[in-house]
Design an enzyme around this catalytic site. Structure first.
Site, PDB file in Angstrom:
ATOM      1  N   TYR A  49       0.847  -1.204   0.000  1.00 35.01           N
ATOM      2  CA  TYR A  49       0.000   0.000   0.000  1.00 35.01           C
ATOM      3  C   TYR A  49       0.878   1.248   0.000  1.00 35.01           C
ATOM      4  O   TYR A  49       0.627   2.183   0.743  1.00 35.01           O
ATOM      5  CB  TYR A  49      -0.918  -0.006   1.225  1.00 35.01           C
ATOM      6  CG  TYR A  49      -2.126  -0.917   1.103  1.00 35.01           C
ATOM      7  CD1 TYR A  49      -3.031  -0.816   0.033  1.00 35.01           C
ATOM      8  CD2 TYR A  49      -2.414  -1.867   2.093  1.00 35.01           C
ATOM      9  CE1 TYR A  49      -4.150  -1.644  -0.056  1.00 35.01           C
ATOM     10  CE2 TYR A  49      -3.536  -2.690   2.001  1.00 35.01           C
ATOM     11  CZ  TYR A  49      -4.396  -2.570   0.923  1.00 35.01           C
ATOM     12  OH  TYR A  49      -5.518  -3.372   0.836  1.00 35.01           O
ATOM     13  N   PHE A  57      -5.281   6.912   7.662  1.00 39.74           N
ATOM     14  CA  PHE A  57      -5.911   5.625   7.969  1.00 39.74           C
ATOM     15  C   PHE A  57      -4.947   4.445   7.875  1.00 39.74           C
ATOM     16  O   PHE A  57      -5.328   3.310   8.155  1.00 39.74           O
ATOM     17  CB  PHE A  57      -7.150   5.380   7.081  1.00 39.74           C
ATOM     18  CG  PHE A  57      -6.883   5.273   5.599  1.00 39.74           C
ATOM     19  CD1 PHE A  57      -6.446   4.085   5.043  1.00 39.74           C
ATOM     20  CD2 PHE A  57      -7.082   6.363   4.767  1.00 39.74           C
ATOM     21  CE1 PHE A  57      -6.201   3.965   3.677  1.00 39.74           C
ATOM     22  CE2 PHE A  57      -6.856   6.252   3.393  1.00 39.74           C
ATOM     23  CZ  PHE A  57      -6.407   5.054   2.855  1.00 39.74           C
ATOM     24  N   ARG A  85     -11.043  -6.393 -11.019  1.00 36.88           N
ATOM     25  CA  ARG A  85     -11.477  -5.149 -10.346  1.00 36.88           C
ATOM     26  C   ARG A  85     -13.003  -5.032 -10.441  1.00 36.88           C
ATOM     27  O   ARG A  85     -13.669  -4.658  -9.486  1.00 36.88           O
ATOM     28  CB  ARG A  85     -10.851  -3.915 -11.011  1.00 36.88           C
ATOM     29  CG  ARG A  85      -9.411  -3.665 -10.701  1.00 36.88           C
ATOM     30  CD  ARG A  85      -9.151  -3.197  -9.305  1.00 36.88           C
ATOM     31  NE  ARG A  85      -9.433  -1.794  -9.052  1.00 36.88           N
ATOM     32  CZ  ARG A  85      -9.091  -1.164  -7.930  1.00 36.88           C
ATOM     33  NH1 ARG A  85      -8.469  -1.810  -6.958  1.00 36.88           N
ATOM     34  NH2 ARG A  85      -9.384   0.101  -7.754  1.00 36.88           N
ATOM     35  N   THR A  91     -14.871   0.386  -3.582  1.00 29.76           N
ATOM     36  CA  THR A  91     -14.181   0.217  -2.295  1.00 29.76           C
ATOM     37  C   THR A  91     -15.112   0.036  -1.101  1.00 29.76           C
ATOM     38  O   THR A  91     -14.884  -0.833  -0.257  1.00 29.76           O
ATOM     39  CB  THR A  91     -13.254   1.437  -2.054  1.00 29.76           C
ATOM     40  OG1 THR A  91     -12.398   1.579  -3.183  1.00 29.76           O
ATOM     41  CG2 THR A  91     -12.431   1.258  -0.797  1.00 29.76           C
ATOM     42  N   ARG A 102     -17.791  -7.327  -3.184  1.00 27.72           N
ATOM     43  CA  ARG A 102     -17.976  -6.385  -2.067  1.00 27.72           C
ATOM     44  C   ARG A 102     -19.458  -6.034  -1.882  1.00 27.72           C
ATOM     45  O   ARG A 102     -19.933  -5.883  -0.756  1.00 27.72           O
ATOM     46  CB  ARG A 102     -17.136  -5.137  -2.308  1.00 27.72           C
ATOM     47  CG  ARG A 102     -15.632  -5.406  -2.140  1.00 27.72           C
ATOM     48  CD  ARG A 102     -14.795  -4.305  -2.738  1.00 27.72           C
ATOM     49  NE  ARG A 102     -13.392  -4.362  -2.335  1.00 27.72           N
ATOM     50  CZ  ARG A 102     -12.464  -3.530  -2.773  1.00 27.72           C
ATOM     51  NH1 ARG A 102     -12.780  -2.575  -3.647  1.00 27.72           N
ATOM     52  NH2 ARG A 102     -11.221  -3.639  -2.369  1.00 27.72           N
ATOM     53  N   ASN A 116     -13.601  -4.826   3.385  1.00 32.12           N
ATOM     54  CA  ASN A 116     -14.214  -5.062   2.071  1.00 32.12           C
ATOM     55  C   ASN A 116     -13.754  -6.359   1.394  1.00 32.12           C
ATOM     56  O   ASN A 116     -13.821  -6.484   0.174  1.00 32.12           O
ATOM     57  CB  ASN A 116     -14.014  -3.831   1.178  1.00 32.12           C
ATOM     58  CG  ASN A 116     -12.564  -3.421   1.072  1.00 32.12           C
ATOM     59  OD1 ASN A 116     -11.680  -4.177   1.496  1.00 32.12           O
ATOM     60  ND2 ASN A 116     -12.315  -2.261   0.507  1.00 32.12           N
ATOM     61  N   HIS A 119      -8.802  -7.494  -2.079  1.00 28.74           N
ATOM     62  CA  HIS A 119      -7.968  -6.497  -2.769  1.00 28.74           C
ATOM     63  C   HIS A 119      -7.726  -7.024  -4.171  1.00 28.74           C
ATOM     64  O   HIS A 119      -7.535  -8.234  -4.344  1.00 28.74           O
ATOM     65  CB  HIS A 119      -6.608  -6.348  -2.072  1.00 28.74           C
ATOM     66  CG  HIS A 119      -5.593  -5.671  -2.958  1.00 28.74           C
ATOM     67  ND1 HIS A 119      -5.494  -4.309  -3.053  1.00 28.74           N
ATOM     68  CD2 HIS A 119      -4.693  -6.181  -3.840  1.00 28.74           C
ATOM     69  CE1 HIS A 119      -4.554  -4.012  -3.949  1.00 28.74           C
ATOM     70  NE2 HIS A 119      -4.051  -5.124  -4.441  1.00 28.74           N
TER      71      HIS A 119
HETATM   72  P1  IDP Z   1      -9.296  -0.298  -3.296  1.00 26.77           P
HETATM   73  O1  IDP Z   1      -9.020  -1.457  -2.355  1.00 26.77           O
HETATM   74  O2  IDP Z   1     -10.718  -0.332  -3.798  1.00 26.77           O
HETATM   75  O3  IDP Z   1      -8.280  -0.165  -4.400  1.00 26.77           O
HETATM   76  P2  IDP Z   1      -8.059   2.040  -2.031  1.00 26.77           P
HETATM   77  O4  IDP Z   1      -8.617   3.417  -2.037  1.00 26.77           O
HETATM   78  O5  IDP Z   1      -6.829   1.763  -2.837  1.00 26.77           O
HETATM   79  O6  IDP Z   1      -9.242   1.037  -2.407  1.00 26.77           O
HETATM   80  O7  IDP Z   1      -7.770   1.693  -0.503  1.00 26.77           O
HETATM   81  C1  IDP Z   1      -7.093   0.504  -0.154  1.00 26.77           C
HETATM   82  C2  IDP Z   1      -7.779  -0.115   1.059  1.00 26.77           C
HETATM   83  O8  IDP Z   1      -7.584   0.728   2.191  1.00 26.77           O
HETATM   84  C3  IDP Z   1      -9.305  -0.221   0.933  1.00 26.77           C
HETATM   85  O9  IDP Z   1      -9.692  -1.398   0.251  1.00 26.77           O
HETATM   86  C4  IDP Z   1      -9.753  -0.218   2.369  1.00 26.77           C
HETATM   87  O10 IDP Z   1      -9.595  -1.498   2.988  1.00 26.77           O
HETATM   88  C5  IDP Z   1      -8.739   0.745   3.009  1.00 26.77           C
HETATM   89  N1  IDP Z   1      -9.220   2.126   3.067  1.00 26.77           N
HETATM   90  C6  IDP Z   1      -9.323   3.009   2.056  1.00 26.77           C
HETATM   91  N2  IDP Z   1      -9.775   4.203   2.471  1.00 26.77           N
HETATM   92  C7  IDP Z   1      -9.937   4.082   3.816  1.00 26.77           C
HETATM   93  C8  IDP Z   1     -10.386   4.984   4.842  1.00 26.77           C
HETATM   94  O11 IDP Z   1     -10.715   6.151   4.580  1.00 26.77           O
HETATM   95  N3  IDP Z   1     -10.440   4.484   6.105  1.00 26.77           N
HETATM   96  C9  IDP Z   1     -10.089   3.202   6.422  1.00 26.77           C
HETATM   97  N4  IDP Z   1      -9.654   2.333   5.485  1.00 26.77           N
HETATM   98  C10 IDP Z   1      -9.585   2.757   4.210  1.00 26.77           C
HETATM   99 MG    MG Z   2      -6.340   0.594  -4.428  1.00 28.10          MG
END
Ligand code: IDP
Ligand code: MG
Length: 135
Positions: A49, A57, A85, A91, A102, A116, A119
């Site tokens: 990440y 977060f 995807r 998300t 999801r 969720n 990944h």
């Molecule tokens: P994605 O998994 O759909 O690509 P991303 O924005 O890349 O989403 O975020 C990665 C992961 O980080 C998310 O799947 C979620 O588990 C976590 N996440 C993202 N935004 C937040 C937040 O605002 N608070 C807590 N966890 C978050």
């Molecule tokens: Mg992502």
């Protein structure tokens, strides 16, 4: 052949959704090229990440992703990055479309986390980078 990384996150493993998630991938027609059960470390998650490492977060994300084992899979097929995807959905599970992993299997548990279930890599370049971290 194009490849992507799919992770079944600790909430998905704990809730017994590994079979359901992998069945959806197989029914869609993609090939499972490799599977592993992995306990993620904070270092691995910092690499995985990298775009979120400095976000507020990130500590919660590490807590979530180290709460139990993760099932990591390499999925193969033409346009598989885009296809997986799409199968995963957006998300936030509350808003994710029904029919997606999801949207069908996830919800907000009221704990401030975005749990969720899965990944998946967001581009061919991310997929190559992420696969080399997890396998
Ligand atoms: P994605 O998994 O759909 O690509 P991303 O924005 O890349 O989403 O975020 C990665 C992961 O980080 C998310 O799947 C979620 O588990 C976590 N996440 C993202 N935004 C937040 C937040 O605002 N608070 C807590 N966890 C978050
Ligand atoms: Mg992502």
């Amino acid at each position: 052949m194009e490849k992507t990384l799919l992770l079944i996150k600790p909430d998905g493993v704990k809730r017994g959704l590994v079979g359901d998630v992998l069945a959806r991938v197989e029914r869609k027609g993609y090939t499972i090229g490799a599977l592993a059960m992995v306990n993620a470390t904070e270092d691995l998650l910092g690499e995985h990440y990298v775009e979120h490492r400095e976000k507020p977060f990130f500590p919660e994300l590490v807590e979530y992703m180290t709460a139990g084992p993760i099932v990591a899979a390499i999925i193969e097929g033409a346009r598989v990055v885009e296809g997986i995807r799409s199968l995963c959905g957006s998300t936030e599970p509350t808003a994710a479309a029904p029919g997606t992993i999801r949207g069908d299997l996830g919800r907000d548990w009221g704990n401030g986390q975005i749990e969720n279930i899965v990944h998946s890599s967001d581009s061919v370049e991310s997929a190559e980078r992420e696969i080399s971290l997890w396998f």
